[in-house]
Design an enzyme around this catalytic site. Structure first.
Site, PDB file in Angstrom:
ATOM      1  N   ARG A  50      39.226 -29.325   4.533  1.00 33.93           N
ATOM      2  CA  ARG A  50      40.460 -29.610   4.456  1.00 33.93           C
ATOM      3  C   ARG A  50      41.190 -29.989   3.095  1.00 33.93           C
ATOM      4  NH1 ARG A  50      40.431 -35.046   7.726  1.00 33.93           N
ATOM      5  NH2 ARG A  50      42.602 -35.280   7.259  1.00 33.93           N
ATOM      6  N   LYS A  73      49.968 -40.244   3.261  1.00 33.89           N
ATOM      7  CA  LYS A  73      51.324 -40.015   3.763  1.00 33.89           C
ATOM      8  C   LYS A  73      51.657 -40.755   5.139  1.00 33.89           C
ATOM      9  CE  LYS A  73      50.189 -35.549   4.278  1.00 33.89           C
ATOM     10  NZ  LYS A  73      48.765 -35.378   3.636  1.00 33.89           N
ATOM     11  N   ARG A 127      38.472 -44.043   6.769  1.00 38.76           N
ATOM     12  CA  ARG A 127      39.472 -43.971   7.721  1.00 38.76           C
ATOM     13  C   ARG A 127      38.688 -43.600   8.975  1.00 38.76           C
ATOM     14  NH1 ARG A 127      44.673 -40.471   7.151  1.00 38.76           N
ATOM     15  NH2 ARG A 127      43.336 -38.570   8.107  1.00 38.76           N
ATOM     16  N   ARG A 166      52.982 -26.741   5.068  1.00 42.32           N
ATOM     17  CA  ARG A 166      51.791 -26.809   4.801  1.00 42.32           C
ATOM     18  C   ARG A 166      51.301 -25.485   3.991  1.00 42.32           C
ATOM     19  NH1 ARG A 166      49.157 -31.113   7.591  1.00 42.32           N
ATOM     20  NH2 ARG A 166      47.019 -31.499   6.819  1.00 42.32           N
ATOM     21  N   ARG A 213      39.428 -40.174  14.638  1.00 41.36           N
ATOM     22  CA  ARG A 213      39.928 -38.676  14.532  1.00 41.36           C
ATOM     23  C   ARG A 213      38.574 -38.080  14.016  1.00 41.36           C
ATOM     24  NH1 ARG A 213      44.936 -37.665  10.452  1.00 41.36           N
ATOM     25  NH2 ARG A 213      43.745 -35.907  10.300  1.00 41.36           N
TER      26      ARG A 213
HETATM   27  P1  AMP Z   1      47.247 -34.313   9.262  1.00 42.65           P
HETATM   28  O1  AMP Z   1      47.356 -35.372  10.401  1.00 42.65           O
HETATM   29  O2  AMP Z   1      48.462 -34.124   8.774  1.00 42.65           O
HETATM   30  O3  AMP Z   1      46.230 -34.569   8.308  1.00 42.65           O
HETATM   31  O4  AMP Z   1      46.816 -32.793  10.135  1.00 42.65           O
HETATM   32  C1  AMP Z   1      45.563 -32.756  10.879  1.00 42.65           C
HETATM   33  C2  AMP Z   1      45.226 -31.368  10.859  1.00 42.65           C
HETATM   34  O5  AMP Z   1      46.162 -30.805  11.846  1.00 42.65           O
HETATM   35  C3  AMP Z   1      45.132 -30.456   9.867  1.00 42.65           C
HETATM   36  O6  AMP Z   1      43.849 -30.427   9.036  1.00 42.65           O
HETATM   37  C4  AMP Z   1      45.567 -28.951  10.371  1.00 42.65           C
HETATM   38  O7  AMP Z   1      44.240 -28.501  10.858  1.00 42.65           O
HETATM   39  C5  AMP Z   1      46.468 -29.378  11.591  1.00 42.65           C
HETATM   40  N1  AMP Z   1      47.896 -29.431  10.810  1.00 42.65           N
HETATM   41  C6  AMP Z   1      48.670 -30.352  10.690  1.00 42.65           C
HETATM   42  N2  AMP Z   1      49.914 -30.170  10.198  1.00 42.65           N
HETATM   43  C7  AMP Z   1      49.782 -28.767  10.049  1.00 42.65           C
HETATM   44  C8  AMP Z   1      50.502 -27.873   9.400  1.00 42.65           C
HETATM   45  N3  AMP Z   1      51.773 -28.134   8.790  1.00 42.65           N
HETATM   46  N4  AMP Z   1      50.156 -26.495   9.380  1.00 42.65           N
HETATM   47  C9  AMP Z   1      49.148 -26.196   9.721  1.00 42.65           C
HETATM   48  N5  AMP Z   1      48.170 -26.965  10.483  1.00 42.65           N
HETATM   49  C10 AMP Z   1      48.413 -28.278  10.384  1.00 42.65           C
END
Ligand code: AMP
Length: 196
Positions: free
Chosen positions: A146, A14, A128, A89, A134
């Site tokens: 996740r 994404k 990654r 999400r 991260r």
């Molecule tokens: P991402 O960068 O989108 O993979 O998000 C990394 C982490 O941020 C996720 O594993 C969640 O812990 C948190 N996170 C990101 N977006 C959301 C969302 N829309 N709702 C809840 N937690 C989120």
């Protein structure tokens, strides 16, 4: 306005595809993951609370991310459209996003869902983790947590938008360029239909 959600499990590409898509379609990129990581970098109280959950692979509370998105919509009133990445999400987040957009006379035009096998996801995320910095990409059990959160809570987002016939599935495996071309083909076709 043209708004869409780039949907998919962690590691489906994404972030990578969003960067290319916003450059081509001149959209504002809204990634809740990026917004949360910026709060962590600034060591805000919200960032410190969110980090505890993110490090475990759990989602942060709906109210936190919905508040962030609402602020960003207000701060970018002149945008040609928004690309939502990593948001919504949960079912609640989808319903709240629809309300936020309707209040601004807008809506989600389409959800592009990247389909990637689980073994490929884990492989990509571990790779990654070697360079992303991260903490949630380094440990395989966090990665699996996740992906489990995705199946438990996030797949409901697809069901929500399926009801409105807004979901298009795109094969998320292949080269970055091939996947980008597939996404562009879906978007171009939709925009053409919208103008006819
Ligand atoms: P991402 O960068 O989108 O993979 O998000 C990394 C982490 O941020 C996720 O594993 C969640 O812990 C948190 N996170 C990101 N977006 C959301 C969302 N829309 N709702 C809840 N937690 C989120």
């Amino acid at each position: 306005m043209f708004n869409f959600i780039l949907f998919g499990p962690p590691g489906s590409g994404k972030g990578t595809q969003s960067e290319k898509l916003i450059a081509k379609y001149h959209l504002k990129h809204l990634s809740t993951g990026d917004l949360l990581r910026s709060e962590i970098a600034k060591k805000t109280p919200l960032g410190l609370e969110a980090k505890k959950l993110m490090d475990k692979g759990s989602l942060v509370p709906d109210s936190v991310v919905i508040g962030m998105i609402s602020d960003m919509l207000d701060a970018n009133k002149g945008a040609a459209g928004f690309l939502f990445d990593g948001f919504p999400r949960t079912k609640v987040q989808s319903e709240e996003l629809d309300k936020l957009l309707h209040a601004r006379n807008s809506e989600i035009n389409v959800v592009l869902a990247l389909d990637v096998s689980e073994s490929e996801l884990v492989k990509r995320l571990l790779k990654r983790g070697e360079t992303s910095g991260r903490s949630d990409d380094v440990n395989e059990s966090v990665i699996r947590a996740r992906i489990a959160e995705y199946h438990k809570k996030t797949s409901a987002v697809l069901e929500h938008y399926d009801k409105f016939d807004k979901v298009i599935h795109v094969k998320g495996e292949g080269s970055i360029e091939q996947i980008f071309e597939r996404l562009c083909a879906s978007l171009d076709q939709l925009q053409e239909e919208k103008h006819n």
